[in-house]
Design a protein around this motif. Structure first.
Motif, PDB file in Angstrom:
ATOM      1  N   TYR A  38       0.883  -1.325   0.291  1.00  0.00           N
ATOM      2  CA  TYR A  38      -0.004  -0.278  -0.143  1.00  0.00           C
ATOM      3  C   TYR A  38       0.872   1.193  -0.064  1.00  0.00           C
ATOM      4  N   HIS A  53      -5.479   6.404  -0.718  1.00  0.00           N
ATOM      5  CA  HIS A  53      -4.097   5.005  -0.063  1.00  0.00           C
ATOM      6  C   HIS A  53      -4.451   4.276  -1.795  1.00  0.00           C
ATOM      7  N   VAL A  55      -4.313   0.340  -2.011  1.00  0.00           N
ATOM      8  CA  VAL A  55      -4.418  -0.790  -1.956  1.00  0.00           C
ATOM      9  C   VAL A  55      -4.298  -1.961  -2.838  1.00  0.00           C
TER      10      VAL A  55
END
Ligand code: GTP
Ligand code: MN
Ligand code: MN
Ligand code: MN
Ligand code: MN
Ligand code: MN
Length: 209
Positions: A38, A53, A55
């Protein structure tokens, strides 16, 4: 035969974990190691919704979502060496995983001996590195188009109206306990708040009806 009694489902893996060492002491158990990669990002969706973010997960050959990684043979390689090897096969990217990346290990007693102990790792990267992983995974990785159909990013937001984004993503089918691993990690690493996850899970449950 393994005598470990623990269950790692339902988003709370705390109840049924074993340590990396306990897991390795398990005679006759098979082991699988997978990793969550991530990064933070400033990117926005529709120039409006913060992505926050990145991921990474993958679409597997069997149509299920899971993390990159695979079966490791502890008599021949350490868990981390085996995971690094799997990442080279599945991502075409050289990443040296260490014990410090270890997050949790889990053995589900309800599953037969064909189900391995699953070891979960996580590594925070720079956005630039994640893009390199994605590029390699789609081009030079030997498993691309065979064991791995492609890498996917997990949407962490929930779109207005409630269904789109993380709720939809969580409504897909996942291999083994990878869905629990994802939910646990999202909160553990502060990628979503516990409240955001609960809301997403509620919407996801409604979608499956
Ligand atoms: P081969 O090279 O074909 O042997 O596959 P592999 O070594 O890449 O193994 P794979 O990634 O399929 O993982 C082995 C087993 O671990 C699977 O059959 C699942 O039971 C389980 N598994 C796979 N992916 C995940 C994951 O992301 N999380 C968890 N917890 N288990 C997984
Ligand atoms: Mn468009
Ligand atoms: Mn593999
Ligand atoms: Mn694999
Ligand atoms: Mn393998
Ligand atoms: Mn393979």
């Amino acid at each position: 035969m393994c005598m470990c009694v623990c269950v790692c489902t339902g988003g709370s893996m705390a109840s049924g974990q074993l340590s990396r060492e306990e897991a390795l002491a398990c005679v006759g158990c098979r082991h699988a190691c997978h990793i969550l990669l991530y990064a933070d990002t400033e990117a926005q969706l529709f120039e409006e919704i913060p992505i926050r973010h990145i991921v990474l997960m993958q679409m597997r050959f069997d149509g299920l979502l899971g993390f990159p990684g695979g079966l490791v043979e502890p008599s021949e390689e350490s868990l981390e060496e085996g995971l690094s090897r799997e990442l080279w096969e599945e991502l075409g990217f050289s990443l040296s995983v260490t014990v410090e990346d270890h997050v949790s290990s889990c053995h589900n007693p309800s599953s037969s001996s064909s189900h391995p102990i699953t070891h979960f790792y996580a590594r925070r990267m720079e956005e630039k590195e994640i893009r390199e992983v994605e590029k390699a995974a789609a081009s030079t990785a030997t498993d691309h188009g065979h064991e791995v159909m492609g890498m996917v990013r997990v949407p962490l937001y929930t779109l207005k109206g409630g269904g789109g984004g993380l709720p939809s993503f969580l409504s897909h089918s996942f291999i083994g306990n990878s869905r629990s691993q994802l939910e646990d990690a999202l909160v553990r690493f502060g990628l979503v708040t516990p409240e955001e996850l609960q809301t997403a899970l509620k919407h996801a449950a409604q979608r499956r009806k």
